[in-house]
Design a protein around this motif. Structure first.
Motif, PDB file in Angstrom:
ATOM      1  N   HIS A 113      -9.722  35.035 -15.176  1.00 27.33           N
ATOM      2  CA  HIS A 113      -9.445  34.518 -17.196  1.00 27.33           C
ATOM      3  C   HIS A 113     -10.933  33.467 -17.194  1.00 27.33           C
ATOM      4  O   HIS A 113     -10.829  32.459 -15.825  1.00 27.33           O
ATOM      5  CB  HIS A 113      -8.242  33.805 -17.258  1.00 27.33           C
ATOM      6  CG  HIS A 113      -7.280  35.269 -16.668  1.00 27.33           C
ATOM      7  ND1 HIS A 113      -6.452  36.199 -17.526  1.00 27.33           N
ATOM      8  CD2 HIS A 113      -6.500  34.925 -15.567  1.00 27.33           C
ATOM      9  CE1 HIS A 113      -5.769  36.622 -16.815  1.00 27.33           C
ATOM     10  NE2 HIS A 113      -5.252  36.355 -15.735  1.00 27.33           N
ATOM     11  N   HIS A 126     -10.552  32.057 -25.147  1.00 28.54           N
ATOM     12  CA  HIS A 126      -9.900  32.557 -23.659  1.00 28.54           C
ATOM     13  C   HIS A 126      -9.748  34.149 -23.380  1.00 28.54           C
ATOM     14  O   HIS A 126      -9.579  34.334 -24.507  1.00 28.54           O
ATOM     15  CB  HIS A 126      -8.260  32.148 -23.037  1.00 28.54           C
ATOM     16  CG  HIS A 126      -7.457  33.143 -22.527  1.00 28.54           C
ATOM     17  ND1 HIS A 126      -6.334  32.725 -22.194  1.00 28.54           N
ATOM     18  CD2 HIS A 126      -7.910  33.856 -21.162  1.00 28.54           C
ATOM     19  CE1 HIS A 126      -5.570  33.804 -21.545  1.00 28.54           C
ATOM     20  NE2 HIS A 126      -6.623  33.939 -20.313  1.00 28.54           N
ATOM     21  N   HIS A 128     -12.334  37.678 -21.280  1.00 38.81           N
ATOM     22  CA  HIS A 128     -11.893  38.046 -19.693  1.00 38.81           C
ATOM     23  C   HIS A 128     -13.280  38.852 -19.658  1.00 38.81           C
ATOM     24  O   HIS A 128     -13.540  39.604 -20.225  1.00 38.81           O
ATOM     25  CB  HIS A 128     -10.972  39.126 -19.868  1.00 38.81           C
ATOM     26  CG  HIS A 128      -9.656  38.091 -20.033  1.00 38.81           C
ATOM     27  ND1 HIS A 128      -9.112  38.547 -21.407  1.00 38.81           N
ATOM     28  CD2 HIS A 128      -8.812  37.584 -18.862  1.00 38.81           C
ATOM     29  CE1 HIS A 128      -7.826  37.379 -21.301  1.00 38.81           C
ATOM     30  NE2 HIS A 128      -7.738  37.104 -19.949  1.00 38.81           N
ATOM     31  N   LEU A 226      -0.875  39.812 -21.646  1.00 35.56           N
ATOM     32  CA  LEU A 226      -1.038  39.140 -20.251  1.00 35.56           C
ATOM     33  C   LEU A 226       0.359  39.467 -19.636  1.00 35.56           C
ATOM     34  O   LEU A 226       0.349  38.222 -19.242  1.00 35.56           O
ATOM     35  CB  LEU A 226      -2.492  38.036 -20.496  1.00 35.56           C
ATOM     36  CG  LEU A 226      -3.256  38.310 -20.840  1.00 35.56           C
ATOM     37  CD1 LEU A 226      -4.252  37.116 -20.390  1.00 35.56           C
ATOM     38  CD2 LEU A 226      -4.321  39.169 -20.489  1.00 35.56           C
TER      39      LEU A 226
HETATM   40 CU   LIG Z   1      -7.070  35.169 -19.159  1.00 36.74          CU
END
Ligand SMILES: [Cu+2]
Length: 319
Positions: A113, A126, A128, A226
């Motif tokens: 992350h 945020h 990936h 998530l």
């Molecule tokens: Cu994440």
């Protein structure tokens, strides 16, 4: 130089190194006799605190402040980037052997992350990144405005403890530092209003309830993102110490409701101001609600009503 002299010199060198090693060993002492209690704060799971033992029984160090820890290092491919949308940022995590780490454990549905935020707390992302399995290079596109950005890589190399490493990225351009954000307990994003109830408390667990409404109506069909109905990142003002908090309960545990409330428990490491970012998903879109809050005063259980007096005391001024 004759062979006997060479050998004598070699042995003398070995003896010197060995002697030095003995002295160093005595000076440092055993390093692996940590009391088991230290492991508690390092444990993963819901509401994990993510503190790192200092190693000597002293103050515990929050995550995200170091670029290198436990032999693992976050290395940017380039130390800077021009400003702009969809700027590719690439990096590796090198392991104790100096090579890029290729094998990661999945945590919260991802191998790594990445949190990116400008140091004046604007532009939180945020994301990936994608791992090139041939080279160990991670890459991701970020929307970057001019200024210094902090990047946090939150990951678990296979066979190692979870880590969050942090590094700065210099983004060129005409930088206008943002004014310090005022405190807010209501955040608006894309027509959603999120309210924060509860006070952060230095060194003690605090319950935070985040409630999501849309057009004045409670949202009761949040979607798992998530593996949870919300993810909360807290960054300490001043040094951007990092806390990643997961909510109470899981979407499929039979008791956790999909909103409007998402409940978190966390302890912050010190009194002061924190910037909180809640990621939540609704109608297939992930959005982020941002809050700025200061720790409450005395840690009275059940006392969630903030007051000016408490805030004043917590600031640590002595008159
Ligand atoms: Cu994440």
């Amino acid at each position: 130089m004759s062979t006997p002299v060479k050998v004598a010199g070699f042995l003398a060198a070995i003896a010197a190194i060995f002697g030095l090693a003995l002295v160093v060993g005595r000076a440092i002492g055993p390093v692996d006799d940590e009391p088991a209690a230290h492991d508690d704060a390092h444990a993963s799971g819901d509401g994990r605190v993510h503190l790192t033992p200092a190693g000597d029984g002293g103050t515990e160090i929050p995550e995200g402040l170091m670029v290198s820890q436990d032999g693992y290092t976050l290395a940017l491919a380039e130390p800077g980037s021009p400003a702009g949308r969809d700027r590719t940022v690439a990096f590796t995590i090198t392991g104790p052997d100096g090579d890029p780490v290729m094998s990661y454990d999945v945590e919260h549905e991802k191998q790594l992350h990445l949190i990116a935020v400008r140091r004046d707390f604007t532009g939180f992302q945020h994301v990936h990144p994608v791992l090139d399995e041939k080279t160990g290079v991670w890459s991701i596109d970020l929307d970057l405005t001019p200024g210094t950005w902090r990047l946090f890589a939150d990951f678990k190399a296979s066979g190692a403890d979870p880590l969050t490493l942090g590094t700065d990225l210099a983004v060129s351009g005409d930088h206008q530092p943002a004014d310090p954000a005022p405190e807010n307990r209501t955040a608006t994003v894309d027509g959603y209003e999120v309210t924060l109830d509860g006070d952060l408390t230095a060194g003690a667990d605090a319950k935070l309830t985040l409630s999501v409404t849309r057009n004045g109506e409670p949202v009761t069909d949040l979607q798992p993102y998530l593996g949870a109905y919300g993810h909360l990142v807290a960054l300490r003002a001043g040094d951007l110490a990092y806390l990643h908090v997961h909510p109470d309960g899981e979407p499929d545990d039979g008791t956790t409701k999909p909103g409007p409330d998402v409940v978190f428990h966390t302890a912050v490491p010190s009194a002061g101001t924190y910037h909180l970012y809640l990621d939540f998903q609704h109608n297939g879109v992930v959005r982020t609600a941002a809050f700025t809050v200061t720790t409450g005063g005395a840690a009275t259980p059940g006392d969630t009503a903030p007051s000016e007096t408490e805030h004043g005391e917590s600031s640590g001024h002595q008159h």
